[in-house]
Design a protein around this motif. Structure first.
Motif, PDB file in Angstrom:
ATOM      1  N   THR B 365       0.839  -1.196   0.000  1.00  0.00           N
ATOM      2  CA  THR B 365       0.000   0.000   0.000  1.00  0.00           C
ATOM      3  C   THR B 365       0.874   1.246   0.000  1.00  0.00           C
ATOM      4  OG1 THR B 365      -1.523  -1.252   1.374  1.00  0.00           O
ATOM      5  CG2 THR B 365      -1.954   1.088   1.152  1.00  0.00           C
ATOM      6  N   ARG B 366       1.911   1.213   0.858  1.00  0.00           N
ATOM      7  CA  ARG B 366       2.839   2.342   0.916  1.00  0.00           C
ATOM      8  C   ARG B 366       3.555   2.487  -0.438  1.00  0.00           C
ATOM      9  NH1 ARG B 366       3.525   7.234   2.368  1.00  0.00           N
ATOM     10  NH2 ARG B 366       5.694   7.872   2.572  1.00  0.00           N
ATOM     11  N   TYR B 367       3.902   1.357  -1.038  1.00  0.00           N
ATOM     12  CA  TYR B 367       4.591   1.386  -2.322  1.00  0.00           C
ATOM     13  C   TYR B 367       3.762   2.122  -3.363  1.00  0.00           C
ATOM     14  CZ  TYR B 367       6.295  -0.224  -6.862  1.00  0.00           C
ATOM     15  OH  TYR B 367       6.743  -0.268  -8.151  1.00  0.00           O
ATOM     16  N   LYS B 368       2.465   1.871  -3.361  1.00  0.00           N
ATOM     17  CA  LYS B 368       1.582   2.539  -4.315  1.00  0.00           C
ATOM     18  C   LYS B 368       1.622   4.047  -4.116  1.00  0.00           C
ATOM     19  CE  LYS B 368      -1.713  -0.167  -6.578  1.00  0.00           C
ATOM     20  NZ  LYS B 368      -3.104  -0.412  -6.904  1.00  0.00           N
ATOM     21  N   GLU B 369       1.606   4.456  -2.853  1.00  0.00           N
ATOM     22  CA  GLU B 369       1.684   5.897  -2.561  1.00  0.00           C
ATOM     23  C   GLU B 369       3.014   6.459  -3.026  1.00  0.00           C
ATOM     24  OE1 GLU B 369      -1.035   5.548   1.507  1.00  0.00           O
ATOM     25  OE2 GLU B 369       1.115   5.907   1.656  1.00  0.00           O
ATOM     26  N   LEU B 370       4.080   5.695  -2.737  1.00  0.00           N
ATOM     27  CA  LEU B 370       5.416   6.173  -3.103  1.00  0.00           C
ATOM     28  C   LEU B 370       5.562   6.322  -4.611  1.00  0.00           C
ATOM     29  CD1 LEU B 370       7.652   4.137  -0.637  1.00  0.00           C
ATOM     30  CD2 LEU B 370       7.049   6.558  -0.514  1.00  0.00           C
ATOM     31  N   GLU B 371       4.955   5.422  -5.353  1.00  0.00           N
ATOM     32  CA  GLU B 371       5.048   5.496  -6.812  1.00  0.00           C
ATOM     33  C   GLU B 371       4.601   6.867  -7.318  1.00  0.00           C
ATOM     34  OE1 GLU B 371       4.543   1.593  -9.612  1.00  0.00           O
ATOM     35  OE2 GLU B 371       2.817   2.206  -8.443  1.00  0.00           O
ATOM     36  N   GLU B 372       3.546   7.367  -6.710  1.00  0.00           N
ATOM     37  CA  GLU B 372       3.057   8.683  -7.125  1.00  0.00           C
ATOM     38  C   GLU B 372       4.039   9.784  -6.752  1.00  0.00           C
ATOM     39  OE1 GLU B 372      -0.907   9.070  -5.458  1.00  0.00           O
ATOM     40  OE2 GLU B 372      -1.412   7.117  -6.325  1.00  0.00           O
ATOM     41  N   ILE B 373       4.621   9.648  -5.553  1.00  0.00           N
ATOM     42  CA  ILE B 373       5.592  10.663  -5.119  1.00  0.00           C
ATOM     43  C   ILE B 373       6.804  10.660  -6.041  1.00  0.00           C
ATOM     44  CG2 ILE B 373       7.125  11.329  -3.225  1.00  0.00           C
ATOM     45  CD1 ILE B 373       5.031  10.061  -1.326  1.00  0.00           C
ATOM     46  N   ILE B 374       7.281   9.461  -6.346  1.00  0.00           N
ATOM     47  CA  ILE B 374       8.483   9.326  -7.168  1.00  0.00           C
ATOM     48  C   ILE B 374       8.273   9.899  -8.571  1.00  0.00           C
ATOM     49  CG2 ILE B 374       9.988   7.632  -8.281  1.00  0.00           C
ATOM     50  CD1 ILE B 374       9.538   5.935  -5.716  1.00  0.00           C
ATOM     51  N   ALA B 375       7.051   9.724  -9.084  1.00  0.00           N
ATOM     52  CA  ALA B 375       6.765  10.228 -10.421  1.00  0.00           C
ATOM     53  C   ALA B 375       6.994  11.734 -10.495  1.00  0.00           C
ATOM     54  CB  ALA B 375       5.329   9.895 -10.800  1.00  0.00           C
ATOM     55  N   VAL B 376       6.900  12.418  -9.353  1.00  0.00           N
ATOM     56  CA  VAL B 376       7.098  13.866  -9.337  1.00  0.00           C
ATOM     57  C   VAL B 376       8.490  14.248  -8.840  1.00  0.00           C
ATOM     58  CG1 VAL B 376       6.126  16.038  -8.532  1.00  0.00           C
ATOM     59  CG2 VAL B 376       4.646  14.049  -8.803  1.00  0.00           C
ATOM     60  N   LEU B 377       8.924  13.608  -7.742  1.00  0.00           N
ATOM     61  CA  LEU B 377      10.142  14.069  -7.075  1.00  0.00           C
ATOM     62  C   LEU B 377      11.376  13.222  -7.346  1.00  0.00           C
ATOM     63  CD1 LEU B 377       8.639  14.934  -3.579  1.00  0.00           C
ATOM     64  CD2 LEU B 377       9.311  16.533  -5.360  1.00  0.00           C
ATOM     65  N   GLY B 378      11.192  12.024  -7.825  1.00  0.00           N
ATOM     66  CA  GLY B 378      12.330  11.137  -7.976  1.00  0.00           C
ATOM     67  C   GLY B 378      12.608  10.391  -6.689  1.00  0.00           C
ATOM     68  N   LEU B 379      13.518   9.416  -6.770  1.00  0.00           N
ATOM     69  CA  LEU B 379      13.759   8.519  -5.640  1.00  0.00           C
ATOM     70  C   LEU B 379      14.554   9.155  -4.504  1.00  0.00           C
ATOM     71  CD1 LEU B 379      14.682   5.014  -7.029  1.00  0.00           C
ATOM     72  CD2 LEU B 379      13.316   5.463  -5.005  1.00  0.00           C
ATOM     73  N   GLU B 380      15.469  10.056  -4.874  1.00  0.00           N
ATOM     74  CA  GLU B 380      16.418  10.579  -3.882  1.00  0.00           C
ATOM     75  C   GLU B 380      15.762  11.273  -2.703  1.00  0.00           C
ATOM     76  OE1 GLU B 380      18.796  11.388  -7.548  1.00  0.00           O
ATOM     77  OE2 GLU B 380      17.446   9.761  -7.043  1.00  0.00           O
ATOM     78  N   GLU B 381      14.581  11.824  -2.965  1.00  0.00           N
ATOM     79  CA  GLU B 381      13.923  12.604  -1.923  1.00  0.00           C
ATOM     80  C   GLU B 381      13.317  11.729  -0.832  1.00  0.00           C
ATOM     81  OE1 GLU B 381      14.074  15.967  -2.068  1.00  0.00           O
ATOM     82  OE2 GLU B 381      15.271  15.671  -3.885  1.00  0.00           O
ATOM     83  N   LEU B 382      13.264  10.422  -1.055  1.00  0.00           N
ATOM     84  CA  LEU B 382      12.606   9.559  -0.065  1.00  0.00           C
ATOM     85  C   LEU B 382      13.467   9.382   1.179  1.00  0.00           C
ATOM     86  CD1 LEU B 382      11.195   6.628  -2.235  1.00  0.00           C
ATOM     87  CD2 LEU B 382      10.077   8.757  -1.586  1.00  0.00           C
ATOM     88  N   SER B 383      12.787   9.132   2.314  1.00  0.00           N
ATOM     89  CA  SER B 383      13.510   8.812   3.539  1.00  0.00           C
ATOM     90  C   SER B 383      14.093   7.407   3.391  1.00  0.00           C
ATOM     91  CB  SER B 383      12.564   8.858   4.733  1.00  0.00           C
ATOM     92  OG  SER B 383      11.656   7.783   4.639  1.00  0.00           O
TER      93      SER B 383
END
Lengths: 442, 455
Positions: B365-383
């Protein structure tokens, strides 16, 4: 109650009349005209689907028999029908007309050579529709039908006897795939039938011209119902064309049938259904729209005597949506689909195949071992690349793992190699040579 | 005895006017002979002396006034050991060119299991398919639905289940092909014959080239065969239905032609009772069980479709196949969020399995949310924590792809069975970070993780 008695009496009288009626041909009177559906009274002894003449004005067939009238669907009309016109039964079922001189020509279900507007001199009656081909008379589909298009033959192969849908928006190259495939059958001993449904005369003539230029017309028949033909004609034409194909198949031949396109066919069928007061279902299509297409496409098969019918139906979509009612219906009938995307087309990736959404349910079963091994590997690499690209697109190249970088590099090379201009078909050997450097023997 | 005469004809509705003393009941089968061909009809409606019937096949060539006679009381099918290894059409007639010597026939619309006889206790039944055993484990006597739009792999899945369960068990099986491809029907028959597995299977076909009456009757005939194994032989029967949606679809066609008022999307008024009548027969009793696998076509990829929803009501578990996952090249293309089973219960699968399912779903479920974030910000911004969730989820997703025995033609990889213990260990390992150093692509189309050779 009084009305009930009246009806019963009428019915009784009718049945009495029928039982002592000795004349074979019955005559009726037109009592209603609703577009191309004609209500006729007084025809007691007609068969369901019998051919009916309305004076010398029109030809039709019995599409429903009611207690005290019949409905005749008109397929050919010369002058307008009015109430009071006489109708005559023919004591024969409505059939299509076919001639052995049809190769290289554009024909319709009436046996007319459309290019010259003349009837062929020697005509054979062929049933429009035949019973479905029995399950036990079918055998395994395992011989390849070569389209000459790398993205199809290698990744989503088509076998003789397979039904493979070509689906996509307007202007994505659907018809081109059919033409390429037909042209590629030259000297391969495959008869081709191109069915044009609801197309303009200009479009059909263009197809004809292309096939003439590429030297493919002498083994091809074009069966056409134009957009200004009556809906019953558009609706019956593909059945008739497959009846021709079945004739060839049962004599042991391989036949390739292209249907361009089924969306238009569904619309024509919907028009007839709604005018005959059938209840509209999803998207206003009648409940039997699935069966309309399923029994048509079930004619495609590998027959027990060695002959086969391969069908490539075309479906036009809107907004690249392949999940609308009619499209999914047909996808659920065919043995796979080649999905074309307008985005790819605009990017110049031709053929504009969407490799993620395309499917072949027969897969490697119809490929040579060599092509199968290579095809499955290349397809896996390509799909993995396309999926990862959408996720890792924003990742800095320095931070990519070596595996990821390599996958990206290979993916781009694969896409490049799959590009193929129209009428530049390849042999299977050429395809294998092309991808040799990207293939790791497992 | 002469029953009546035809007075009106349309494709799926033939009306007849009864003779004065003729008596007919619903479901009775009538016939008329024309040019050496026998046409049969089933009575569906009686109004004074006019009856409506549905024709068993094409009505082309029929005429008003033809005489109609009685054929049999009700549609029936052979009910003895002779059904083993045989193929029938929807009307209970063998189509494999071999005769049947006994004539123990039984009506196809028979009884429903009573509450008294119904058995609901049963043990777990593993399939060796990772995604199904982990997210939607089966029990004996279970009703499993395989849902999916067109062309996402329902039939392949059904065939894999036949391969993994039927071939390894002593149980008899019944396969009902309803409104599906004749090519696949013939291939199944050939494959069973070649691998000598046909001897404990019976097949009924009413495929998509046949008219809607044939398609709807196949289900009744097939279930009657399954009931024979359950009730007369006291066996645990496997019942495969591909595809139960086509049954409702065929009923819609008939209903519309009879001018019955439809409900939404043209489905018949009697849809819910039609489905219930069939599904209530597919149940287990004390001395025998029917475990059924039902493919359910989802029209226009619309899961809220009334017919689909009405069928789901009867299921114990469902496996949902999704087009987007298929597009990513992951087969079986299972949407794990919509895939459920009544067996996912601490008391049935145990605490460890239950907790792992919970953990995996939380990650995905979290992965699905992250996919949307990554589409905008890229991976580096993740904790760092989210990065772990992201990478491990992708590995889990890939891990649940699996080479199938019946799909070797598509993958060029031999099928694999994975024991549930290994699935649980592997999933735990991925979640705990044991495989963080392995590239995600290595998890695709493998069996268990011992194949990776990591110490």
């Amino acid at each position: 109650m009084e009305e009930d008695n009246y009806l019963t009496r009428i019915v009784d009288e009718k049945i009495e009349k029928i039982s002592d009626n000795s004349n074979v041909y019955s005559v009726g009177t037109v009592t209603g005209v609703k577009n191309f559906l004609i209500r006729v009274d007084g025809m007691d002894r007609v068969m369901f689907y019998e051919k009916i003449n309305i004076g010398d004005k029109a030809i039709g067939y019995v599409s429903a028999i009611h207690e005290n009238y019949v409905i005749v669907a008109i397929v050919d009309i010369k002058t307008p029908i009015i109430v009071g016109d006489m109708s005559y039964s023919t004591n024969t079922l409505f059939q299509g007309k076919y001639s052995n001189d049809a190769f290289g020509r554009i024909i319709n279900i009436f046996g007319v050579d459309i290019l010259s507007s003349k009837k062929f001199s020697s005509l054979i009656d062929l049933p429009i529709e035949r019973p479905t081909i029995a399950i036990m008379d079918r055998t395994t589909v395992n011989r390849p039908l070569e389209t000459g298009i790398t993205g199809i033959d290698m990744l989503y192969p088509i076998g003789k006897g397979q039904r493979q849908l070509i689906i996509g928006d307007k202007r994505t190259g659907k018809t081109q795939i059919l033409l390429d495939t037909i042209v590629n059958q030259k000297n391969k001993n495959v008869f081709c039938i191109y069915i044009a449904l609801g197309k303009t005369k200009k479009e059909v003539k263009t197809v004809y011209k292309e096939l003439v230029e590429k030297g493919a017309i002498n083994y091809t028949i074009i069966v056409a119902a134009f957009n200004d033909d009556l809906p019953p004609v558009i609706s019956l034409t593909p059945y008739f064309a497959l009846s021709i194909a079945e004739e060839f198949m049962k004599s042991g031949r391989d036949v390739l049938v292209c249907i361009d396109d089924l969306k238009r066919h569904a619309e024509a069928y919907r028009e007839i259904s709604l005018l005959s007061n059938k209840t509209p279902g999803r998207d206003a299509y009648p409940a039997d729209i699935f069966y309309t297409h399923s029994r048509l496409l079930e004619k495609g098969c590998q027959y027990k005597n060695g002959g086969s019918i391969t069908i490539l139906p075309v479906m036009e979509t809107k907004g690249n949506d392949i999940t609308d009612y009619i499209s999914t219906n047909v996808i659920s009938i065919t043995d796979g689909q080649i999905v074309l995307s307008s985005k790819n087309f605009q990017k110049g990736e031709k053929p504009a195949i969407n490799y993620g959404l395309s499917v072949s349910r027969l897969g490697g079963a119809v490929q040579t071992k060599e092509l199968k091994e290579m095809g499955t590997q290349i397809r896996r690499k390509l799909l993995s690349y396309l999926e990862r690209k959408s996720v890792y697109e924003l990742v800095n190249e320095d931070e990519m793992s070596a595996e990821l970088k390599n996958s990206f590099k290979e993916g781009e090379q694969i896409l490049e190699k799959l590009r193929q201009y129209k009428f530049s078909t390849k042999t299977h050997q050429e395809m294998i040579d092309l991808f040799q450097d990207l293939f790791q023997k497992e | 005895m002469l029953i009546g005469r035809i007075i009106s004809i349309s494709e799926l509705n033939v009306k007849m006017f009864l003779e004065d003393n003729a008596k007919v009941c619903l479901d009775e089968v009538l016939y008329c002979d024309l040019n050496g061909r026998r046409h049969r009809f089933e009575v569906v409606d009686i109004e004074e002396n006019v009856i409506s019937t549905i024709p068993f096949d094409s009505v082309i060539g029929l005429m008003k006034g033809l005489e109609v006679y009685k054929f049999s009381d009700k549609l029936d099918i052979e009910y003895s050991d002779e059904i083993l290894g045989r193929v029938f059409n929807s009307y209970g007639e063998p189509i494999d060119q071999k005769p049947i010597s006994s004539l123990n026939k039984r009506c196809v619309y028979d009884d429903i299991v009573t509450m008294e006889n119904l058995n609901i206790n049963s043990g777990l039944l593993y399939t060796g398919i990772k995604v199904i055993d982990f997210f939607a484990p089966l029990q004996k006597g279970y009703k499993m639905g395989l849902l999916g739009g067109a062309g996402v792999g329902k039939t392949v899945f059904i065939k894999e289940l036949i391969n993994n369960i039927y071939m390894k068990s002593k149980s008899s099986a019944v396969f009902i092909g309803v409104g599906e491809r004749s090519r696949e029907g013939k291939e199944l028959y050939d494959e069973m014959l070649e691998s000598n597995l046909l001897d404990k299977m019976s097949i009924v076909y009413g495929q998509m080239g046949e008219n809607s009456v044939a398609r709807s009757k196949a289900v009744y005939s097939g279930i009657t065969l399954a009931e024979y194994f359950r009730d007369q032989k006291n066996q645990d029967v496997l019942l495969f239905i591909d595809n139960i949606y086509r049954f409702v679809q065929a009923k819609s066609e008939i209903s519309n032609e009879l001018k019955n008022v439809p409900v939404e999307n043209g489905y018949p008024t009697t849809m819910i009772s039609d489905i219930s009548n069939v599904e209530e027969r597919i149940n287990s009793v004390d001395n025998g069980s029917i475990t059924s696998f039902q493919a359910i076509y989802v029209p226009a990829d619309d899961m809220t479709d009334e017919a689909v929803q009405s069928i789901i009501t009867h299921l114990d578990g469902q496996l949902v196949l999704d087009r987007h996952i298929a597009e990513e090249g992951i087969y079986p293309a299972v949407d794990v969020f919509k895939t459920t089973s009544k067996a996912i219960d601490v008391r049935v699968v145990g605490e460890r399995h239950y907790k792992l399912v919970e953990r995996v779903l939380k990650y995905l479920t979290r992965y699905k949310e992250l996919e949307e974030i990554i589409a905008v910000l890229g991976l580096e911004e993740l904790s760092d924590n989210d990065k772990n969730v992201f990478y491990r989820s992708r590995k889990i997703r890939n891990y649940f792809s699996q080479p199938m025995f019946v799909a070797e033609n598509y993958t060029n990889i031999k099928g694999k069975l994975v024991a549930i213990e290994n699935v649980l260990n592997d999933i735990e390992g991925i979640l705990d970070g044991k495989y963080d150093m392995v590239d995600e692509s290595k998890f695709m189309y493998i069996g268990d993780l011992s194949e990776l050779n990591i110490s």
